[in-house]
Motif scaffolding. Structure first.
Motif, PDB file in Angstrom:
ATOM      1  N   LEU A  89       0.845  -1.189   0.000  1.00  0.00           N
ATOM      2  CA  LEU A  89       0.000   0.000   0.000  1.00  0.00           C
ATOM      3  C   LEU A  89       0.880   1.239   0.000  1.00  0.00           C
ATOM      4  O   LEU A  89       1.844   1.313   0.764  1.00  0.00           O
ATOM      5  N   GLU A  90       0.546   2.218  -0.834  1.00  0.00           N
ATOM      6  CA  GLU A  90       1.289   3.478  -0.862  1.00  0.00           C
ATOM      7  C   GLU A  90       0.520   4.544  -0.093  1.00  0.00           C
ATOM      8  O   GLU A  90      -0.670   4.783  -0.358  1.00  0.00           O
ATOM      9  N   VAL A  91       1.188   5.191   0.841  1.00  0.00           N
ATOM     10  CA  VAL A  91       0.572   6.222   1.675  1.00  0.00           C
ATOM     11  C   VAL A  91       0.317   7.475   0.836  1.00  0.00           C
ATOM     12  O   VAL A  91       1.228   8.005   0.194  1.00  0.00           O
ATOM     13  N   THR A  92      -0.945   7.940   0.856  1.00  0.00           N
ATOM     14  CA  THR A  92      -1.313   9.132   0.095  1.00  0.00           C
ATOM     15  C   THR A  92      -1.531  10.353   0.983  1.00  0.00           C
ATOM     16  O   THR A  92      -1.363  11.482   0.531  1.00  0.00           O
ATOM     17  N   GLY A  93      -1.937  10.147   2.231  1.00  0.00           N
ATOM     18  CA  GLY A  93      -2.159  11.289   3.113  1.00  0.00           C
ATOM     19  C   GLY A  93      -2.956  10.936   4.343  1.00  0.00           C
ATOM     20  O   GLY A  93      -3.143   9.765   4.675  1.00  0.00           O
ATOM     21  N   LEU A  94      -3.416  11.976   5.009  1.00  0.00           N
ATOM     22  CA  LEU A  94      -4.148  11.844   6.268  1.00  0.00           C
ATOM     23  C   LEU A  94      -5.654  11.789   6.033  1.00  0.00           C
ATOM     24  O   LEU A  94      -6.173  12.449   5.139  1.00  0.00           O
ATOM     25  N   ARG A  95      -6.308  11.027   6.879  1.00  0.00           N
ATOM     26  CA  ARG A  95      -7.766  11.072   6.892  1.00  0.00           C
ATOM     27  C   ARG A  95      -8.167  12.383   7.550  1.00  0.00           C
ATOM     28  O   ARG A  95      -7.617  12.770   8.578  1.00  0.00           O
ATOM     29  N   ASN A  96      -9.118  13.049   6.964  1.00  0.00           N
ATOM     30  CA  ASN A  96      -9.640  14.276   7.536  1.00  0.00           C
ATOM     31  C   ASN A  96     -10.877  13.918   8.350  1.00  0.00           C
ATOM     32  O   ASN A  96     -11.902  13.573   7.768  1.00  0.00           O
ATOM     33  N   PRO A  97     -10.793  13.952   9.676  1.00  0.00           N
ATOM     34  CA  PRO A  97     -11.966  13.572  10.469  1.00  0.00           C
ATOM     35  C   PRO A  97     -13.112  14.550  10.258  1.00  0.00           C
ATOM     36  O   PRO A  97     -12.903  15.751  10.113  1.00  0.00           O
ATOM     37  N   CYS A  98     -14.324  14.018  10.214  1.00  0.00           N
ATOM     38  CA  CYS A  98     -15.495  14.857   9.955  1.00  0.00           C
ATOM     39  C   CYS A  98     -16.456  14.809  11.139  1.00  0.00           C
ATOM     40  O   CYS A  98     -16.258  14.071  12.097  1.00  0.00           O
ATOM     41  N   ALA A  99     -17.526  15.576  11.020  1.00  0.00           N
ATOM     42  CA  ALA A  99     -18.514  15.696  12.098  1.00  0.00           C
ATOM     43  C   ALA A  99     -19.179  14.374  12.441  1.00  0.00           C
ATOM     44  O   ALA A  99     -19.727  14.224  13.537  1.00  0.00           O
ATOM     45  N   GLN A 100     -19.154  13.390  11.538  1.00  0.00           N
ATOM     46  CA  GLN A 100     -19.753  12.085  11.846  1.00  0.00           C
ATOM     47  C   GLN A 100     -19.109  11.449  13.081  1.00  0.00           C
ATOM     48  O   GLN A 100     -19.748  10.653  13.762  1.00  0.00           O
ATOM     49  N   ILE A 101     -17.866  11.812  13.360  1.00  0.00           N
ATOM     50  CA  ILE A 101     -17.198  11.262  14.549  1.00  0.00           C
ATOM     51  C   ILE A 101     -17.949  11.688  15.805  1.00  0.00           C
ATOM     52  O   ILE A 101     -18.100  10.902  16.743  1.00  0.00           O
ATOM     53  N   ASP A 102     -18.459  12.922  15.828  1.00  0.00           N
ATOM     54  CA  ASP A 102     -19.242  13.369  16.982  1.00  0.00           C
ATOM     55  C   ASP A 102     -20.598  12.687  17.050  1.00  0.00           C
ATOM     56  O   ASP A 102     -21.172  12.559  18.127  1.00  0.00           O
ATOM     57  N   ASN A 103     -21.135  12.252  15.910  1.00  0.00           N
ATOM     58  CA  ASN A 103     -22.376  11.474  15.932  1.00  0.00           C
ATOM     59  C   ASN A 103     -22.130  10.100  16.555  1.00  0.00           C
ATOM     60  O   ASN A 103     -23.021   9.534  17.186  1.00  0.00           O
ATOM     61  N   PHE A 104     -20.923   9.578  16.386  1.00  0.00           N
ATOM     62  CA  PHE A 104     -20.554   8.295  16.977  1.00  0.00           C
ATOM     63  C   PHE A 104     -20.402   8.435  18.495  1.00  0.00           C
ATOM     64  O   PHE A 104     -20.953   7.642  19.246  1.00  0.00           O
ATOM     65  N   GLN A 105     -19.626   9.442  18.929  1.00  0.00           N
ATOM     66  CA  GLN A 105     -19.483   9.764  20.348  1.00  0.00           C
ATOM     67  C   GLN A 105     -19.269  11.266  20.451  1.00  0.00           C
ATOM     68  O   GLN A 105     -18.282  11.789  19.913  1.00  0.00           O
ATOM     69  N   LYS A 106     -20.190  11.929  21.129  1.00  0.00           N
ATOM     70  CA  LYS A 106     -20.126  13.390  21.241  1.00  0.00           C
ATOM     71  C   LYS A 106     -18.786  13.829  21.844  1.00  0.00           C
ATOM     72  O   LYS A 106     -18.356  13.311  22.857  1.00  0.00           O
ATOM     73  N   GLY A 107     -18.136  14.763  21.151  1.00  0.00           N
ATOM     74  CA  GLY A 107     -16.860  15.307  21.624  1.00  0.00           C
ATOM     75  C   GLY A 107     -15.632  14.588  21.086  1.00  0.00           C
ATOM     76  O   GLY A 107     -14.510  15.063  21.268  1.00  0.00           O
ATOM     77  N   LEU A 108     -15.833  13.448  20.413  1.00  0.00           N
ATOM     78  CA  LEU A 108     -14.699  12.661  19.919  1.00  0.00           C
ATOM     79  C   LEU A 108     -13.925  13.385  18.823  1.00  0.00           C
ATOM     80  O   LEU A 108     -12.711  13.237  18.716  1.00  0.00           O
TER      81      LEU A 108
END
Length: 180
Positions: A111-130
């Protein structure tokens, strides 16, 4: 540099979390068989809206399990596949890798590394404040994204928990990871 795969996961839908499975089949140039992000062209819904013809630089998503311990100290409970990664690792500083580093997983997969995952607001839907727990500020005020890296598939094959990960660094100068 080396590490270990501790879990693999996939999901056919565009769900936030994925399902842990015994193994994933990674297809050269496409991604994880049976995963919503499989393909040569971008599959992430927000990016498809902008330009569906852009190349898919997010074929396989990896997260370091050490992040789970870090956010656990802040009161969050996160386990492999919860944040939507395909491969959960241990013992490898994924965020410290340069662009174009190659991850050799098991006997075949590259696997070739292309970059960083950009975390989105869905993370807060999973756990508020995450969301704020997976972001940080650097010494110069720059945003630090800690929710894993994205890769493209150079060579496919099977990946299972317990597989070894070795890193091949690209030629210098190293390019820092940016969001993709």
């Amino acid at each position: 540099m080396s590490g270990t795969v501790i879990a693999v996961a996939k999901d056919e839908g565009h769900n936030f979390s994925k399902t842990i499975v015994p193994e994933i089949e990674i297809i050269t140039g496409l991604g994880v068989d049976g995963d919503a992000h499989l393909g040569e062209r971008v599959k992430h819904r927000s990016r498809v809206k902008v330009d569906p013809t852009q190349p898919n630089l997010r074929q396989v998503h990896l997260i370091h399990s050490e992040l789970f311990d870090e956010v656990g100290e802040k009161g969050f409970r996160v386990q492999p596949a919860d944040l939507g990664e395909n491969i959960t690792t241990k013992g490898l500083d994924l965020l410290g890798l340069p662009r174009h580093a190659v991850l050799e997983i098991g006997e075949q997969v590259r696997l070739e590394v292309t970059g960083l995952r950009n975390p989105c607001a869905q993370i807060d839907n999973f756990q508020k404040g995450l969301l704020s727990a997976v972001l940080d500020k650097g010494p110069n005020g720059e945003l630090i994204r800690k929710s894993g890296i994205m890769t493209v598939v150079l060579v496919g094959g099977l990946v299972r928990a317990g597989d070894r990960i070795n890193v091949k660094l690209p030629a210098q100068p190293f390019l820092p990871l940016e969001r993709v």
